[in-house]
Scaffold this active site. Structure first.
Site, PDB file in Angstrom:
ATOM      1  N   LYS A   1      -0.683  -1.175  -4.458  1.00  0.00           N
ATOM      2  CA  LYS A   1      -1.779  -0.219  -4.572  1.00  0.00           C
ATOM      3  C   LYS A   1      -1.147   1.164  -4.631  1.00  0.00           C
ATOM      4  O   LYS A   1      -0.621   1.670  -3.640  1.00  0.00           O
ATOM      5  CB  LYS A   1      -2.727  -0.325  -3.380  1.00  0.00           C
TER       6      LYS A   1
ATOM      7  N   TYR B   1       0.861  -1.183   0.000  1.00  0.00           N
ATOM      8  CA  TYR B   1       0.000   0.000   0.000  1.00  0.00           C
ATOM      9  C   TYR B   1       0.893   1.227   0.000  1.00  0.00           C
ATOM     10  O   TYR B   1       1.590   1.497   0.979  1.00  0.00           O
ATOM     11  CB  TYR B   1      -0.907  -0.007   1.233  1.00  0.00           C
TER      12      TYR B   1
END
Length: 301
Positions: free
Chosen positions: A164, A136
């Site tokens: 991500k 992330y």
């Protein structure tokens, strides 16, 4: 289950009762609705959602509920957001025991690590289980930037397979795909940059507002991946005012309110978050209603 990083992966809102307790029936109903509308997977307890406000047992209960509900129809991914490497390793092992398919791993919370610390943290968590890991990258939110040079070191861990990307810099999509090719799936993490990211090569999207409008989000991604940008832009224009609400501090409240208006689910949030009130709440209501009207005018109802 090997995760195919293609399609829409809603960062699923955690449904709560009025007293703040988990509403397991509502969680189950929400998951069924998402699957029925074509999502490719579900991400439980995204960090800028309410992960950090849940107790350790509540987190595991959410994962068990998701696995029992989904029954292998799509991958179940858990957010992993902890304040220490020790806690992150323990959580990864518990998630693997429950049987989730992957982890979306945040940097260690509350501490802005340097590159060496960041790399050590992620490699240690990756070694703790056999689960696939979605990095992330949200430097605005956490102050830690997983730049391509950092990612290159992390890819020594074979279970780290996707990122991500939420730096709000679309050139990162090009840089990551050009450098790492098929070794790393680049996943859009910003609702109002999805068409731009697909144009640059992303094929998967972890979305907040897909909770409210899953079918239309899937349709948008499908149009963009198919290269039908003329139709994609029309749908995107209708959705973007609502998608903008996924990029602000109170995104959880905005998403839950939009869900409430569309499905009737509760908009309860965990403190220290408070429900939207006054003009702020009315603005989200107006945006949601206008979005629904614009979608209907385009034939998306």
């Amino acid at each position: 289950m090997t995760i195919q990083w293609k399609g829409v992966f809603p960062a699923v809102t955690t449904k709560l009762k009025a007293d703040g307790a988990l509403d397991l029936d509502a969680i189950r109903q929400g998951l069924e609705r998402l699957i029925e509308n074509g999502v490719a997977g579900v991400v439980m307890m995204g960090m800028v959602g309410e992960n950090a406000q849940l107790s350790p047992e509540e987190k595991l209960t959410v994962l068990r509920t998701a696995k029992e509900t989904v029954r292998g129809r799509v991958p179940v991914i858990s957010g992993l957001a902890e304040t220490s490497t020790e806690k992150a390793v323990a959580y990864a092992r518990e998630a693997e025991k429950i049987g989730v398919d992957g982890l979306m791993v945040f940097p260690g919370l509350t501490y802005k690590s340097d590159d060496a610390e960041t790399i050590a943290f992620y490699k240690t968590v990756a070694a703790a289980s056999r689960l696939e890991i979605l990095l992330y990258n949200n430097p605005r939110g956490y102050g830690v930037d997983l730049r391509p040079d950092v990612v290159a070191d992390l890819l020594a861990a074979p279970t780290i397979v996707a990122i991500k990307e939420e730096s709000y810099d679309t050139t990162r999509v090009t840089d990551l795909i050009s450098r790492f090719g098929d070794r790393l799936a680049v996943v859009c993490g910003v609702d109002d940059l999805i068409v731009e990211s697909v144009a640059l090569g992303a094929q998967a999207w972890v979305s907040g507002m897909a909770n409210a409008l899953p079918r239309q989000s899937v349709q948008l991604l499908d149009l963009a991946i198919a290269g039908d940008f003329a139709q994609a832009r029309k749908l995107y224009a209708a959705l973007t005012p609502l998608f903008h609400l996924d990029t602000v501090v109170k995104l959880v409240q905005h998403i839950k309110l939009a869900e409430h208006l569309i499905t009737g689910s509760a908009e309860t949030v965990k403190a220290p978050r408070l429900a939207l009130t006054g003009a702020e709440r009315e603005r989200t209501i107006q945006i949601t209603r206008q979005t629904l009207a614009d979608l209907k005018a385009l034939g998306y109802d």
